[in-house]
Design an enzyme around this catalytic site. Structure first.
Site, PDB file in Angstrom:
ATOM      1  NE  ARG A  50      -3.969  -2.134   2.136  1.00 51.13           N
ATOM      2  CZ  ARG A  50      -5.000  -2.292   2.966  1.00 51.13           C
ATOM      3  NH1 ARG A  50      -5.173  -1.464   3.986  1.00 51.13           N
ATOM      4  NH2 ARG A  50      -5.851  -3.273   2.785  1.00 51.13           N
ATOM      5  CG  ASP A 162     -13.819   5.385   8.265  1.00 56.11           C
ATOM      6  OD1 ASP A 162     -14.448   4.312   8.280  1.00 56.11           O
ATOM      7  OD2 ASP A 162     -12.577   5.450   8.135  1.00 56.11           O
TER       8      ASP A 162
END
Length: 293
Positions: A50, A162
């Site tokens: 990532r 979030d």
């Protein structure tokens, strides 16, 4: 000075370039302290995957150069939000674990409205506390919109929160690849989704404005000591997130969320987190669904 200015000009091949054990531990510790998510050594290759493209975009030659930038050149100031977004797992689907939405429609909403039968058109407040890209929040909106149309005796508002700014931005846009909406029942697709396809691009859908107006998104770190939201929430969904936290953090997050529920309100965990619920001092009314006294 840019991070690239500190980097070696020698580019290391990806198959030879890896985080050292020490650097991975420093990143894992940072993420654990910041957002509560545990990154065991087995996750190292995932984290590397990532980060690679981003490191190249910064003009850095290797993980070693990136970690030097992070930990020795104050790069964390600029990189903290990216690191959190990069390593956060954002698996989400519309109508995931559909039994919970059936329970919401058939049990939770009728019970909540019975408690407030003296009010005219009460507003039910629903909180998706780990909303990711918004699929859960908009699933809630679809279910409640249908139920409100049938009953005609309540209104609703939905909050999605979030830690990741990237997924919150997608939730605010409310645009999704068409393949994501397969679990949405056809009748709800017809009512609540707008389909579009531009030449040369993949098919996408957008949530209709009527639902978008009733769902808002905000950034929240569940590890914060308090949450700046209402304390009379009717239902909180916190599903498939606590499994990434250690036991003490799980209990602390749940305790903070319970404070935001009105008496008689509900907390919904993921089915995989049912054992976490054994420590909750609330009555279990369905699998992974708990009611506040």
């Amino acid at each position: 000075m840019s991070p690239a200015a500190h980097a070696s000009t020698i580019r290391i091949d990806d198959d030879q370039d890896h985080l050292t054990a020490l650097d991975y531990k420093r990143i894992a510790t940072l993420i654990g302290d910041e957002v509560g998510i545990k990154l065991p050594p087995a996750k190292r290759l995932m984290v590397e995957g990532r980060l690679r493209k981003h490191i190249r975009a910064l003009g850095l030659a290797s993980f070693d150069a990136y970690c030097t930038y992070l930990f020795k050149q104050d790069g964390l100031v600029a990189e903290r939000s990216f690191l959190i977004d990069a390593v956060t797992t954002n698996k989400t689907d519309f109508f995931r674990e559909p039994e919970h939405f059936q329970c919401l429609e058939q049990r939770m909403v009728p019970a909540l409205l019975e408690q407030r039968r003296g009010e005219r058109q009460p507003v039910l407040k629903i909180w998706s506390a780990a909303s990711s890209t918004g699929a859960e929040a908009f699933t809630l909106a679809m279910v409640l919109a249908d139920l409100a149309a049938q009953r005609g005796d309540f209104r609703y508002a939905i909050l999605g929160t979030d830690i990741s700014t990237a997924v919150l931005a997608q939730g605010q846009r409310a645009v999704y690849p068409a393949e994501m909406i397969t679990p949405v029942p056809p009748a709800k697709q017809a009512r609540y989704l707008m389909f579009a396809r531009k030449a040369g691009t993949r098919s996408e859908v957008r949530i209709v404005p009527e639902l978008r107006r009733l769902v808002r998104f905000a950034r929240l770190n569940l590890m914060d000591k308090s949450y700046p939201f209402d304390t009379d929430v009717d239902v909180i969904f916190l599903r498939n997130v606590l499994i990434y936290f250690d036991k003490s953090d799980q209990e602390a997050v749940i305790a903070r969320l319970i404070k935001h529920l009105r008496p008689g309100g509900y907390l919904v965990l993921g089915h995989s987190e049912s054992m976490i619920g054994t420590a909750i001092t609330m009555r279990q009314v369905a699998p992974a669904v708990f009611q506040k006294p």
